[in-house]
Design a protein around this motif. Structure first.
Motif, PDB file in Angstrom:
ATOM      1  N   MET A  12      -3.389  69.809  79.757  1.00 29.82           N
ATOM      2  CA  MET A  12      -3.361  70.713  78.629  1.00 29.82           C
ATOM      3  C   MET A  12      -4.333  70.249  77.548  1.00 29.82           C
ATOM      4  O   MET A  12      -4.953  71.062  76.893  1.00 29.82           O
ATOM      5  CB  MET A  12      -1.918  70.795  78.109  1.00 29.82           C
ATOM      6  N   ARG A  13      -4.417  68.944  77.384  1.00 30.73           N
ATOM      7  CA  ARG A  13      -5.284  68.405  76.343  1.00 30.73           C
ATOM      8  C   ARG A  13      -6.754  68.681  76.649  1.00 30.73           C
ATOM      9  O   ARG A  13      -7.532  68.975  75.756  1.00 30.73           O
ATOM     10  CB  ARG A  13      -5.034  66.917  76.200  1.00 30.73           C
ATOM     11  N   LYS A  14      -7.125  68.611  77.933  1.00 29.62           N
ATOM     12  CA  LYS A  14      -8.502  68.895  78.322  1.00 29.62           C
ATOM     13  C   LYS A  14      -8.843  70.357  78.052  1.00 29.62           C
ATOM     14  O   LYS A  14      -9.937  70.675  77.609  1.00 29.62           O
ATOM     15  CB  LYS A  14      -8.734  68.572  79.792  1.00 29.62           C
ATOM     16  N   PHE A  15      -7.883  71.233  78.335  1.00 26.05           N
ATOM     17  CA  PHE A  15      -8.102  72.656  78.098  1.00 26.05           C
ATOM     18  C   PHE A  15      -8.297  72.927  76.605  1.00 26.05           C
ATOM     19  O   PHE A  15      -9.173  73.692  76.218  1.00 26.05           O
ATOM     20  CB  PHE A  15      -6.921  73.479  78.626  1.00 26.05           C
ATOM     21  N   LEU A  16      -7.477  72.299  75.777  1.00 28.03           N
ATOM     22  CA  LEU A  16      -7.599  72.466  74.334  1.00 28.03           C
ATOM     23  C   LEU A  16      -8.948  71.947  73.843  1.00 28.03           C
ATOM     24  O   LEU A  16      -9.599  72.597  73.020  1.00 28.03           O
ATOM     25  CB  LEU A  16      -6.460  71.738  73.616  1.00 28.03           C
ATOM     26  N   SER A  17      -9.385  70.816  74.378  1.00 29.52           N
ATOM     27  CA  SER A  17     -10.697  70.269  74.012  1.00 29.52           C
ATOM     28  C   SER A  17     -11.816  71.227  74.428  1.00 29.52           C
ATOM     29  O   SER A  17     -12.766  71.443  73.671  1.00 29.52           O
ATOM     30  CB  SER A  17     -10.911  68.916  74.671  1.00 29.52           C
ATOM     31  N   LEU A  18     -11.686  71.790  75.607  1.00 31.49           N
ATOM     32  CA  LEU A  18     -12.669  72.759  76.077  1.00 31.49           C
ATOM     33  C   LEU A  18     -12.699  73.977  75.164  1.00 31.49           C
ATOM     34  O   LEU A  18     -13.777  74.453  74.774  1.00 31.49           O
ATOM     35  CB  LEU A  18     -12.352  73.187  77.510  1.00 31.49           C
ATOM     36  N   LEU A  19     -11.546  74.488  74.812  1.00 32.38           N
ATOM     37  CA  LEU A  19     -11.455  75.654  73.946  1.00 32.38           C
ATOM     38  C   LEU A  19     -12.063  75.387  72.569  1.00 32.38           C
ATOM     39  O   LEU A  19     -12.823  76.211  72.046  1.00 32.38           O
ATOM     40  CB  LEU A  19      -9.997  76.083  73.812  1.00 32.38           C
ATOM     41  N   VAL A  20     -11.767  74.236  72.001  1.00 34.31           N
ATOM     42  CA  VAL A  20     -12.335  73.866  70.697  1.00 34.31           C
ATOM     43  C   VAL A  20     -13.845  73.719  70.806  1.00 34.31           C
ATOM     44  O   VAL A  20     -14.594  74.220  69.958  1.00 34.31           O
ATOM     45  CB  VAL A  20     -11.681  72.562  70.168  1.00 34.31           C
ATOM     46  N   GLY A  21     -14.317  73.081  71.857  1.00 34.99           N
ATOM     47  CA  GLY A  21     -15.758  72.903  72.048  1.00 34.99           C
ATOM     48  C   GLY A  21     -16.481  74.227  72.213  1.00 34.99           C
ATOM     49  O   GLY A  21     -17.559  74.434  71.651  1.00 34.99           O
ATOM     50  N   MET A  22     -15.881  75.127  72.986  1.00 34.91           N
ATOM     51  CA  MET A  22     -16.503  76.443  73.167  1.00 34.91           C
ATOM     52  C   MET A  22     -16.522  77.228  71.862  1.00 34.91           C
ATOM     53  O   MET A  22     -17.497  77.924  71.564  1.00 34.91           O
ATOM     54  CB  MET A  22     -15.760  77.220  74.256  1.00 34.91           C
TER      55      MET A  22
END
Length: 69
Positions: free
Chosen positions: A1-11
């Motif tokens: 979940m944390r990786k997905f959140l990081s991806l979303l923030v980065g995008m």
């Protein structure tokens, strides 16, 4: 979940930076850019509504066929 959140923030950050760069380096004035974006938005909205209406008609026809069996 944390990786997905990081991806979303980065995008999101990348999208904002890209939009700002496009606005700053655009050969159009702010008014022209706004009008162009609004025109593209209206065209996309109209195309989406047309596609939705066509798909609805297809599904309604399919439903009529299924009910008549």
């Amino acid at each position: 979940m944390r990786k997905f959140l990081s991806l979303l923030v980065g995008m999101s950050i990348g999208g904002v930076i890209g939009a700002l760069l496009a606005a700053f380096f655009s050969p159009m004035t702010a008014d022209e850019l706004q009008a162009s974006l609004q025109t593209h938005y209206q065209r996309a909205l109209a195309a989406g509504r047309k596609a939705s209406a066509e798909r609805r008609a297809e599904l309604e026809e399919e439903l009529r066929e299924l009910r008549s069996q």
